[in-house]
Design a protein around this motif. Structure first.
Motif, short mmCIF file in Angstrom:
data_model
loop_
_atom_site.label_atom_id
_atom_site.label_comp_id
_atom_site.label_asym_id
_atom_site.label_seq_id
_atom_site.Cartn_x
_atom_site.Cartn_y
_atom_site.Cartn_z
N VAL A 58 0.87 -1.17 0.05
CA VAL A 58 0.13 -0.07 -0.11
C VAL A 58 1.01 1.26 -0.04
CG1 VAL A 58 -1.93 1.47 1.31
CG2 VAL A 58 -1.78 -1.06 1.28
N GLN A 59 0.61 2.17 -1.26
CA GLN A 59 1.59 3.30 -1.23
C GLN A 59 0.85 4.55 -0.69
OE1 GLN A 59 4.64 2.86 -2.07
NE2 GLN A 59 4.09 0.62 -2.26
N GLY A 60 -0.49 4.49 -0.79
CA GLY A 60 -1.35 5.65 -0.07
C GLY A 60 -2.64 5.08 0.26
N VAL A 61 -3.46 6.00 0.88
CA VAL A 61 -4.96 5.71 1.23
C VAL A 61 -5.68 7.17 1.10
CG1 VAL A 61 -6.48 4.68 3.02
CG2 VAL A 61 -4.05 4.08 3.00
N LEU A 62 -6.88 6.92 0.33
CA LEU A 62 -7.65 8.20 0.34
C LEU A 62 -9.03 7.78 1.15
CD1 LEU A 62 -8.44 10.69 -1.33
CD2 LEU A 62 -9.05 9.11 -3.18
N HIS A 63 -9.63 8.62 1.73
CA HIS A 63 -11.07 8.64 2.19
C HIS A 63 -11.89 9.90 1.74
CE1 HIS A 63 -13.83 7.21 5.63
NE2 HIS A 63 -13.77 8.41 5.77
N LEU A 64 -13.00 9.40 1.02
CA LEU A 64 -14.01 10.37 0.58
C LEU A 64 -15.33 10.10 1.20
CD1 LEU A 64 -13.11 9.66 -3.28
CD2 LEU A 64 -12.33 11.47 -1.77
N ARG A 65 -16.15 11.38 1.42
CA ARG A 65 -17.05 11.50 2.16
C ARG A 65 -18.14 12.07 1.25
NH1 ARG A 65 -18.75 15.66 5.88
NH2 ARG A 65 -16.37 16.24 5.72
N LYS A 66 -19.37 11.82 1.25
CA LYS A 66 -20.52 12.50 0.60
C LYS A 66 -21.09 13.14 1.46
CE LYS A 66 -20.73 9.94 -3.81
NZ LYS A 66 -21.64 9.05 -4.60
N GLN A 67 -21.47 14.48 1.19
CA GLN A 67 -22.42 15.28 2.06
C GLN A 67 -22.77 16.67 1.24
OE1 GLN A 67 -20.16 16.78 5.52
NE2 GLN A 67 -21.97 18.09 6.30
#
Length: 167
Positions: A58-67
């Motif tokens: 794993v080279q990176g992590v992304l967390h997305l949220r809809k609001q």
């Protein structure tokens, strides 16, 4: 998409996939966020960037949220071995993750289509502005507009590996 292997100065193929609880990185391994905890939040999606040659890497992590119809980049983190200038292994990790988030905004079917919003740490505001075309909305709240998001997509996700092609 490709990452730049700084040890060999070559492009290596990578992919961004939807995360599972099993492939989330751990704080004990040097990561700053407790990714397993945020993975459980409602109205969110978490993605990992990994090398195609090593799906465990794993080279990176992304967390997305809809609001409120918007897509918000809640968290983005690059692997501890990709931080800094001296011992950094792979480059383009943050660019690929941010470009991916921008591409996800084009799937929205409302007035926010193409707009990525996020809140930056104070010390990173100029970095986002200088490297990823981000603009300040108010205070530490920032956004990337559709035309700039498309530039990032072209630069990071549509990058071609020309090192194997004949002249």
């Amino acid at each position: 998409m490709y990452l730049l292997d700084l040890k060999t100065d070559t492009l290596v193929e990578a992919e961004i996939i939807k995360a599972t609880i099993k492939n989330m990185p751990l704080k004990k391994d040097g990561w700053h966020f407790n990714w397993r905890a945020v993975f459980k939040y409602k109205n969110t999606e978490t993605f990992i960037l990994r090398l195609l040659s090593n799906s465990e890497s794993v080279q990176g992590v992304l967390h997305l949220r809809k609001q409120g119809g918007m897509l918000i980049m809640d968290l983005v983190e690059i692997a501890p071995h990709n931080i800094g200038r001296k011992n950094k292994r792979y480059d383009y990790v943050a660019g690929c993750l941010i470009a991916f988030a921008c591409r996800e905004t084009f799937k929205l079917e409302n007035n926010y289509k193409g707009f990525l919003t996020f809140e930056s740490k104070t010390k990173l505001i100029e970095w986002y502005m200088n490297n990823y075309y981000a603009k300040i909305a108010m205070g530490q709240k920032m956004y990337i507009e559709p035309s700039d998001g498309q530039k990032l997509i072209d630069e990071y996700l549509n990058r071609k590996n020309t090192s194997n092609e004949e002249d």
